[in-house]
Design an enzyme around this catalytic site. Sequence first.
Site, short mmCIF file in Angstrom:
data_model
loop_
_atom_site.label_atom_id
_atom_site.label_comp_id
_atom_site.label_asym_id
_atom_site.label_seq_id
_atom_site.Cartn_x
_atom_site.Cartn_y
_atom_site.Cartn_z
N LYS A 103 0.80 -1.23 0.00
CA LYS A 103 0.00 0.00 0.00
C LYS A 103 0.84 1.28 0.00
CE LYS A 103 -3.43 -2.53 2.69
NZ LYS A 103 -4.21 -2.59 3.94
N ASP A 132 -6.76 -6.22 9.52
CA ASP A 132 -8.12 -5.69 9.46
C ASP A 132 -9.15 -6.76 9.12
OD1 ASP A 132 -7.14 -5.96 6.91
OD2 ASP A 132 -7.72 -3.97 6.22
#
Length: 462
Positions: A152, A193
């Site tokens: 990311k 997550d």
Amino acid sequence: MESILKSLYLSDLTLLELAGAMRREMDRGLAAKTNEGAEMRMLPTYVTGTPDGTEDGEFLAFDLGGTNFRILLVKLVAGEHKNITMNSQIYHISQEIMTGTGAQLFDHLVECLWDFLSEREITSQLLPIGFTFSFPSNHLGIDKNILLCWTKGYTASGMVGEDIGKLLNEAIDRKSKIRPLNFDLKIMAIMNDTVGTVVSCGYDDNDTCMGMIVGTGTNMAYMEKQENIELLEKKTPASEMCINAEWGAFGDKSESLKAIRTEYDIYIDENSPNKGQYIFDKMISGMYMGELLRLIIVKLISNGEIFEEIAPDSKIFSPGLSAAFVSHIVNFNNDNDQIRQCVARFGLIASDEDCNKLVQLCEAISKRAAYLCAAGVVTVAQKIAENRGPDAKMTIGVDGSVYRKHPTFAKLLHSKVRDLGGDLNVTFHETTDGSGRGAALVAAVECRLQNIRTKVPNQTEE
């Protein structure tokens, strides 16, 4: 144009072949002998429990997985009228910090924490922490995990191979020597997550056994029999543990995705900070969806097939197209005036034909992403059905901006899972805060299991 659309199309046969290849990688990841070479690492998370309604108190949740760092103060009320309230704040992570040193990154996170706690005048209490750290990590315990690699856009140095909890504690210690505050912080759990999404949805639905993220990145976590997890040294018979599949790396080492990768996918990978890694993720997630469309548009412009009228300072020739742009175009199907307004911001003047072509491209890109996710969901659901029985009810908690905000993604995903999954009993449960609420709930469950009580002060939460 026709060639590009054809390259983005995936038949059910192709998707089932991909599902078969993904299952083989899952099995390789669960086996001790082949785990290190597996594309999907199938990482044990040591999360074995979900909320049972007796969790009570106040908990902190950290959520780091993109360009924002979110801190939440979560209050749980147990019993017949169980309730959960949250007070949160978002802090920006600059490109400089994302690509600096690990110490700079964690010092910034702790500075944000001090600001959060000071503003709320929280004193004289134990604050258990659940930390959602959404990057590939090797869990050595519920509160100990080692960063495997950055994704990311992060490249912070000195962190790969290091224990995230230890780095956070060191940063807290550095800060407390400068500015002590009257509270006690205890890191209870560090998770991905997707794991937080499993637990968060488990608070509402006891059939939850999967968690999927489709946002900036994509990943899957699910409940697996401990006896099937060969990496575990100590196993509890007939019990399950949440596995972080890291399915974004599917296709990294094999040629499983080679036949369906386009020249634009290859270009995106070769020009990314993590070249050769997370190939599956780069074909689905919001971080790359807009850039994929932009590259295709530039190719069609060069061929004279789209946008004959282009402003001299057009932004279309530089990276910057977002997944939100793709969503807007799909949403504005049959409203060419709205589409013209969207493309005008990038220095493009669209005819009706241009608008129609743009809609076709955005729909094709969106459909491919949703179908690839569907193949993954079916693969994991079939594994759970083998463990729990063919009639098992399976709820999958889903979070992420692409799933929630794209106008057709969720519908396409659900439909294709039904097409590919046959009699699998899969229900989708959307959550807007799996990573934040879930992190706090994991911390709460750990406090319950360890008989740790938190003091709940008399204060009103927003």
